[in-house]
Design a protein around this motif. Structure first.
Motif, PDB file in Angstrom:
ATOM      1  N   LEU A  41      -1.453   8.301   0.337  1.00 32.80           N
ATOM      2  CA  LEU A  41      -2.137   9.228  -0.565  1.00 32.80           C
ATOM      3  C   LEU A  41      -1.149  10.280  -1.054  1.00 32.80           C
ATOM      4  N   CYS A  75     -13.685   2.425   2.737  1.00 36.48           N
ATOM      5  CA  CYS A  75     -14.100   3.815   2.912  1.00 36.48           C
ATOM      6  C   CYS A  75     -15.579   3.850   3.324  1.00 36.48           C
ATOM      7  N   SER A  82      -9.410   8.386  -1.889  1.00 34.39           N
ATOM      8  CA  SER A  82      -9.979   9.390  -0.979  1.00 34.39           C
ATOM      9  C   SER A  82     -11.181  10.022  -1.670  1.00 34.39           C
ATOM     10  N   ALA A 101       0.842  -1.194   0.000  1.00 36.23           N
ATOM     11  CA  ALA A 101       0.000   0.000   0.000  1.00 36.23           C
ATOM     12  C   ALA A 101       0.878   1.246   0.000  1.00 36.23           C
ATOM     13  N   SER A 122      -9.931   7.817   3.930  1.00 41.87           N
ATOM     14  CA  SER A 122      -9.072   7.271   2.889  1.00 41.87           C
ATOM     15  C   SER A 122      -8.944   5.768   3.102  1.00 41.87           C
ATOM     16  N   CYS A 123      -8.640   5.042   2.031  1.00 44.94           N
ATOM     17  CA  CYS A 123      -8.619   3.583   2.116  1.00 44.94           C
ATOM     18  C   CYS A 123      -7.830   3.027   0.939  1.00 44.94           C
ATOM     19  N   VAL A 124      -7.338   1.799   1.073  1.00 43.57           N
ATOM     20  CA  VAL A 124      -6.661   1.132  -0.050  1.00 43.57           C
ATOM     21  C   VAL A 124      -7.549   0.060  -0.668  1.00 43.57           C
ATOM     22  N   THR A 141      -3.764   4.870  -2.510  1.00 46.00           N
ATOM     23  CA  THR A 141      -4.823   5.169  -1.545  1.00 46.00           C
ATOM     24  C   THR A 141      -5.940   5.970  -2.215  1.00 46.00           C
TER      25      THR A 141
END
Length: 315
Positions: free
Chosen positions: A108, A163, A148, A105, A156-158, A146
């Motif tokens: 951002l 999210c 968003s 990962a 934010s999330c991968v 990432t």
């Protein structure tokens, strides 16, 4: 999907413990995951080379034999729980002829990352920890950029399903478009749609994804939906968008591996250390003596490890 949509492929990361061979036999591409979603999660950061060989290459060989999936359709992997195994995990990818990994990962950033080879050091901070520290020439890494939202309300999330969204397809659609445009309007790094199965069991998310795919296909003639393996093929031999229709790696195969319309149900014993249980296995072909599993990928009476059955790549 109809014949006009045959070129639209999906890519799945599947664990053998949770997915039968009939479900794995499809036109789509597979990533090799692992045989067991073993816990605790931190086990994978400390796993030995032998652990990675048995889990990743073991699953690849089981799926090849019992789901009738070509080895050439399983050329990448992703670490469970995004807990990469550092150099030991990459040694297995390199030694056994996989093409790519997608476990790292990336934070951002204003401009997203392109996939890169592991000839050199990572071009980003190692978010999950235990990333490779030496060179693995020719192995590709598909980093998880990432996601968003434009107003940052969803966090934010991968993985997209991590999210937070309201139960509103339009809001989810806007999220997809916003992240897609971060790629398309900057450096055109591949926009990877990473999500777990719970995304496709949510009506609002499925509706948003459907509209998003239609929007991209209708609006951007220079955008294609491809698998990671197809993206690797293009990055190795790039060509202009006006010539991509003739790109060999993206053509639909004229012949397909036959599917399994009427599978047989096998009643076999699974032995995992001291634990013994009965399992049912649907497949085409002869039932194995035992449930194909860790340290017994062929499901034979005399169990053998991967290293005893599979040669390392000579490429």
């Amino acid at each position: 999907m109809g014949e006009e949509q045959d070129a639209f492929k999906l890519q799945f990361g599947a664990a053998w413990a949770n997915t039968g061979p009939c479900a794995m036999n499809s036109r789509n591409k597979l990533q090799s995951r692992i045989l067991r979603n073993r816990e605790p999660e931190d086990f994978w950061s400390q796993a030995s080379t032998e652990d990675w060989v048995e889990e990743v290459i073991g699953q690849k060989e089981i799926v090849h034999k019992f789901a009738n999936v070509s080895r050439e359709d399983i050329l990448g992997m992703r670490a469970p729980y995004l807990k990469p195994g550092g150099n030991k995990m990459l040694e297995v990818i390199y030694d056994y002829g996989l093409d790519y990994d997608s476990s790292l990962a990336a934070p951002l950033s204003e401009v997203p990352l392109w996939p890169y080879t592991l000839d050199y050091s990572l071009p980003h901070k190692c978010l999950p920890g235990n990333c490779p520290t030496r060179s693995f020439p020719g192995i590709w890494e598909f980093p998880l950029n990432t996601y968003s939202s434009d107003d940052e309300t969803g966090g934010s999330c991968v993985f997209m399903d991590q999210c937070v969204f309201p139960d509103d397809p339009e809001e989810i659609y806007n999220f997809l478009v916003y992240n897609f445009l971060r790629h398309y309007t900057t450096n055109k790094a591949p926009f990877v749609l990473n999500f777990h199965v719970n995304w496709v069991t949510d009506d609002a998310k499925v509706a948003a994804l459907d509209v998003f795919i239609d929007h991209v296909l209708e609006t951007y003639p220079d955008v294609w939906f491809v698998t990671m393996q197809q993206a690797v093929q293009w990055m190795r031999s790039p060509m202009p968008s006006e010539m991509v229709k003739s790109f060999e790696g993206w053509k639909c195969p004229r012949t397909r591996t036959p599917g399994c319309n009427i599978p047989r149900t096998c009643r076999v014993k699974l032995q995992d250390g001291a634990r013994m249980e009965l399992r049912y296995l649907q497949l085409c072909g002869k039932c194995p003596d035992k449930y194909p599993w860790l340290h017994n990928i062929r499901g034979t009476k005399e169990a053998k490890r991967v290293r005893d059955l599979v040669q390392k790549s000579t490429v």
